[in-house]
Write a protein that holds these residues in place. Structure first.
Motif, PDB file in Angstrom:
ATOM      1  N   ILE A   9       4.069 -39.571  -8.461  1.00 55.83           N
ATOM      2  CA  ILE A   9       4.467 -38.434  -7.629  1.00 55.83           C
ATOM      3  C   ILE A   9       4.637 -38.884  -6.180  1.00 55.83           C
ATOM      4  N   GLN A  17      -0.112 -40.782 -12.581  1.00 52.93           N
ATOM      5  CA  GLN A  17       0.653 -39.579 -12.204  1.00 52.93           C
ATOM      6  C   GLN A  17       0.700 -39.433 -10.682  1.00 52.93           C
ATOM      7  N   LEU A  35       5.210 -36.465 -16.193  1.00 53.67           N
ATOM      8  CA  LEU A  35       4.343 -36.028 -15.105  1.00 53.67           C
ATOM      9  C   LEU A  35       4.068 -34.539 -15.225  1.00 53.67           C
ATOM     10  N   GLN A  61       9.707 -39.195 -14.933  1.00 52.76           N
ATOM     11  CA  GLN A  61       9.597 -37.829 -14.443  1.00 52.76           C
ATOM     12  C   GLN A  61       9.071 -36.863 -15.496  1.00 52.76           C
ATOM     13  N   LYS A 119      13.385 -32.177  -8.835  1.00 56.80           N
ATOM     14  CA  LYS A 119      13.213 -32.902 -10.099  1.00 56.80           C
ATOM     15  C   LYS A 119      14.554 -33.300 -10.722  1.00 56.80           C
ATOM     16  N   LEU A 171       4.316 -31.966  -9.669  1.00 59.00           N
ATOM     17  CA  LEU A 171       5.518 -32.619  -9.141  1.00 59.00           C
ATOM     18  C   LEU A 171       6.331 -31.626  -8.322  1.00 59.00           C
TER      19      LEU A 171
END
Length: 772
Positions: free
Chosen positions: A351, A347, A520, A517, A509, A525
């Protein structure tokens, strides 16, 4: 402009010697734990060890600024002398770690205060709580004292009155076994029943003992653990979930018989396994090497004395308890921790990729003073919007391309729009029907029907998030009454004209940069990406007399409310003439002014003379800036002139002269460098102008034109942990796998030279190798 790293030999002696009041010491939890115990560690000490090479003074200075609410851009640019030139990403990692450590201590204090009321909790337990540095460690230490919804096997055994016997067995004291055998009591009928319940109690003690917990922590890093995945067992519920989610099981073909050492599993593989497990396609487990269990048994047997094969009751019971503690506690704990560390790292890495890509996207060069035609393509209709040199929509409508045979009247309409508005650049969204529309655009450009004086080109633009933005309240406020279809096309055009100002309107995002994506942590994020937006807007600098509200609110220290108030003040007072005027706005106190003032700029009107407010220099350093100008035999009246700029540009190349200035003025070198660098740049310098410009094209290739071994020019469209995708001007982006990247790091928007390794049109795959 993003700060440059300060060389260690130029860093000043600690503690921080700044022109302003030094930061207060970090406000750490200093309350004593119950039962006379204290915390055995400090967040500042941990940060010093992990990020500052053991320099506690440096760590304390930086953590103190975090506590005071200083932003990362401000610390990174205007407190270099206090941080030894740490870069924004380093500071962001430090801030995240510091916040987590403070959370651990806060939670530890609460747990200790609660558990101290339990008579079974000893001072040793409270001491162990004071040693824990992670939430997981706290959970393990307090687990035996946390009441669940149902009783544990150990609790049930203790209710039978076996705790005194278990204590005697554990401590190797004498005991009378027969007095605990009670044929009329269930669980105590026989010697075997008593031993079975004793094992439950002792196993629980062993599994949660401090030394055993330390052992399992060490064994987690034992080499040989493997991640194994296979096809998940089919159940009605799983099949229904996959059907509802429209899961494409073929995507997991590589993971149906996957087995890899934990040390060598790639980030994208971990995230793929997480998604496959969530979608009920894969079954994932961690296999520990047999040496781990052997080492555990050997350690515990030596420490507690036990052998499950012995004829002696105490030794046999301890041996069984040791084996049980491994199966029920240690093994599962190690597996969970190994998997948790893998997913946490995956993760974090993912990120970081998102942040790196977003930074590159936001800092892409702008194309100011350009009339642009934005195209939002589609198979039935292509929406268009023409924007002026200042970004205003001057025309919009629809081109009804019907592929593959486009009517001549539609082509004529296209040419008419371009010629009538003197369009010199076409921004084409990369969504549905992009390549078909690109072929039409390319053919029209090469047909000679467009006014030859325009020298028109086109560029493929990332349109992710445009449709979401076009339906937002912000878009409706900006373009009241305009159909969202045309707002989307205008957004695509503005992404070329002024990427930073346009992309900040959209939640990061939704920009389609990065990978996995949806697997996560959304909160992490969002927080990281918003910080990158603030960093980019701040380092680029904002013209406070022209910036929109959604750009101003991204400046370090400012909020949406304050940005709105700045706009109102600007309109009421016909603009700002000095940074000091920011203090007139409600909500901007000394701290807010300190954080934002160095990132807003005020440029002179035509015929006016510029002053220091036009430069990315903090007001707190104005006197120092004037002293530097004076010591160079120049004057403020020369600000912005070519002679002034050239003088400081030459000075930038003389390190010895820079050091002499620092010594003469008794100031730190890093601040002197920042000011001299600002003076060496053009008055309206924009860091984005130093980046690679977008690729503009006049023609198009097809996949059928590609040949293995061909060398092509392209631009990086996305970067992941397993490679980089490159737009080479055909219907599909090619992939440079990490093994073909020559150990180089690529960035979003970077121009590259590649060689075609493979072409699979039927699978939509193009393999590339990086050449330069």
């Amino acid at each position: 402009m993003p700060p440059k790293r300060v060389k260690k030999e130029t860093a000043i002696a600690k503690p921080c010697q700044s022109d302003v009041t030094p930061p207060k010491r970090a406000k750490l939890i200093d309350k004593a734990l119950p039962l006379g115990k204290t915390f055995q560690w400090s967040p500042v000490d941990v940060i010093a060890e992990e990020f500052c090479e053991g320099d506690v003074a440096l760590s304390d200075t930086i953590c103190s600024m975090f506590v005071e609410g200083c932003s990362i851009p401000f610390i990174s640019r205007y407190r270099r002398e206090c941080t030894q030139g740490k870069m924004p990403d380093e500071l962001r990692n430090m801030q995240e770690a510091f916040s987590q450590l403070e959370l651990v201590q806060s939670k530890a204090l609460t747990l200790a205060q609660t558990l101290s009321k339990d008579p079974k909790v000893t001072p040793k337990v409270i001491e162990n709580i004071g040693r824990a540095k992670t939430i997981d460690q706290l959970s393990i230490i307090t687990a035996p004292f946390t009441k669940g919804s149902s009783k544990t096997l150990a609790e049930k055994a203790k209710e039978l009155g076996l705790e005194p016997l278990a204590s005697s067995v554990m401590k190797r004291e004498d005991f009378n076994l027969t007095q605990f055998i009670k044929p009329q009591v269930e669980g105590l009928q026989t010697r075997a029943n008593v031993q079975e319940n004793l094992v439950q109690i002792i196993s629980n003690w062993i599994g949660h003992s401090t030394k055993v917990l330390e052992l399992t922590s060490r064994l987690e890093s034992y080499q040989g653990a493997k991640v194994v995945s296979s096809k998940a067992r089919a159940t009605k519920a799983a099949e229904a979930k996959k059907l509802a989610a429209k899961v494409d099981e073929d995507k997991y073909e590589n993971y149906l018989a996957f087995k890899k050492d934990v040390c060598f599993v790639d980030t994208h593989q971990v995230l793929a396994l997480v998604r496959g497990q969530k979608q009920k396609v894969l079954s994932v487990k961690i296999e520990l090497p047999p040496q781990v269990e052997q080492h555990y048994i050997k350690f515990c047997s030596k420490m507690f004395g036990g052998n499950s094969q012995s004829q002696d009751f105490r030794i046999e019971t301890m041996g069984l308890a040791i084996n049980d503690s491994y199966d029920r506690f240690a093994k599962g704990r190690m597996i969970r921790n190994i998997w948790s560390k893998l997913t946490d790292k995956a993760q974090k890495d993912s990120i970081e990729v998102f942040c790196k890509n977003l930074r590159q996207l936001l800092l892409m060069p702008s194309c100011p003073n350009t009339i642009i035609l934005g195209l939002d393509p589609g198979y039935r209709q292509c929406k268009y919007a023409v924007i002026s040199e200042t970004g205003e929509i001057v025309d919009y409508g629809v081109f009804r391309f019907t592929f593959p045979n486009v009517p001549q009247r539609v082509l004529d309409q296209f040419v008419e729009v371009v010629n009538d508005h003197s369009v010199t650049l076409i921004a084409l969204g990369n969504g549905t029907a992009c390549r078909e529309t690109e072929k039409v655009v390319s053919d029209v450009i090469q047909s000679g029907e467009i006014n030859e004086d325009l020298e028109i080109k086109y560029s493929i633009v990332n349109e992710q998030g445009a449709s979401i933005y076009s339906c937002s309240k912000l878009a409706m406020d900006e373009h009241p009454g305009l159909d969202p279809l045309y707002i989307s096309a205008a957004s695509i055009a503005r992404r070329v004209q002024d990427p930073l100002s346009e992309y900040v309107k959209i939640e990061p995002k939704h920009l389609g940069i990065g990978m996995y994506q949806h697997d996560l942590s959304e909160a992490k994020l969002k927080k990281n990406l918003e910080e990158i937006m603030t960093e980019c807007v701040s380092f680029a600098g904002v013209d406070i007399n022209f910036a929109s509200c959604h750009v101003l609110e991204k400046v370090a220290g400012l909020s949406k409310k304050i940005a709105s108030d700045i706009i109102k003040w600007r309109e009421s007072n016909k603009g700002f003439t000095s940074r000091k005027e920011l203090n007139s706005i409600k909500g901007i106190g000394p701290k807010t002014f300190e954080q934002c003032a160095g990132f807003v700029r005020i440029f002179p009107n035509r015929g006016e003379r510029p002053n220091l407010d036009a430069y990315l220099i903090h007001p707190e350093s104005y006197e120092l800036a004037r002293s530097i100008i004076k010591i160079q035999d120049l004057s403020e009246s020369q600000l912005g002139s070519q002679k002034f700029q050239d003088h400081f540009k030459a000075l930038m190349t003389h390190d010895s002269m820079m050091k002499r200035i620092a010594q003469a003025l008794n100031k730190d070198l890093s601040t002197i460098e920042l000011i001299v660098e600002a003076f060496s740049q053009p008055l309206r310098f924009d860091i984005r102008d130093t980046m690679d410009k977008p690729v503009f094209k006049t023609g198009v290739r097809s996949v059928q034109d590609l040949k293995v071994g061909a060398q092509l020019q392209g631009v990086v469209s996305n970067v992941t942990n397993f490679g980089a995708f490159v737009d080479i001007g055909v219907s599909r982006n090619g992939l440079i796998h990490q093994s073909q990247m020559m150990k180089k790091e690529l960035a979003l928007g970077q121009k590259v030279t590649v060689m075609v390794l493979s072409v699979e049109p039927e699978r939509g795959r193009i393999g590339l190798k990086l050449l330069a």
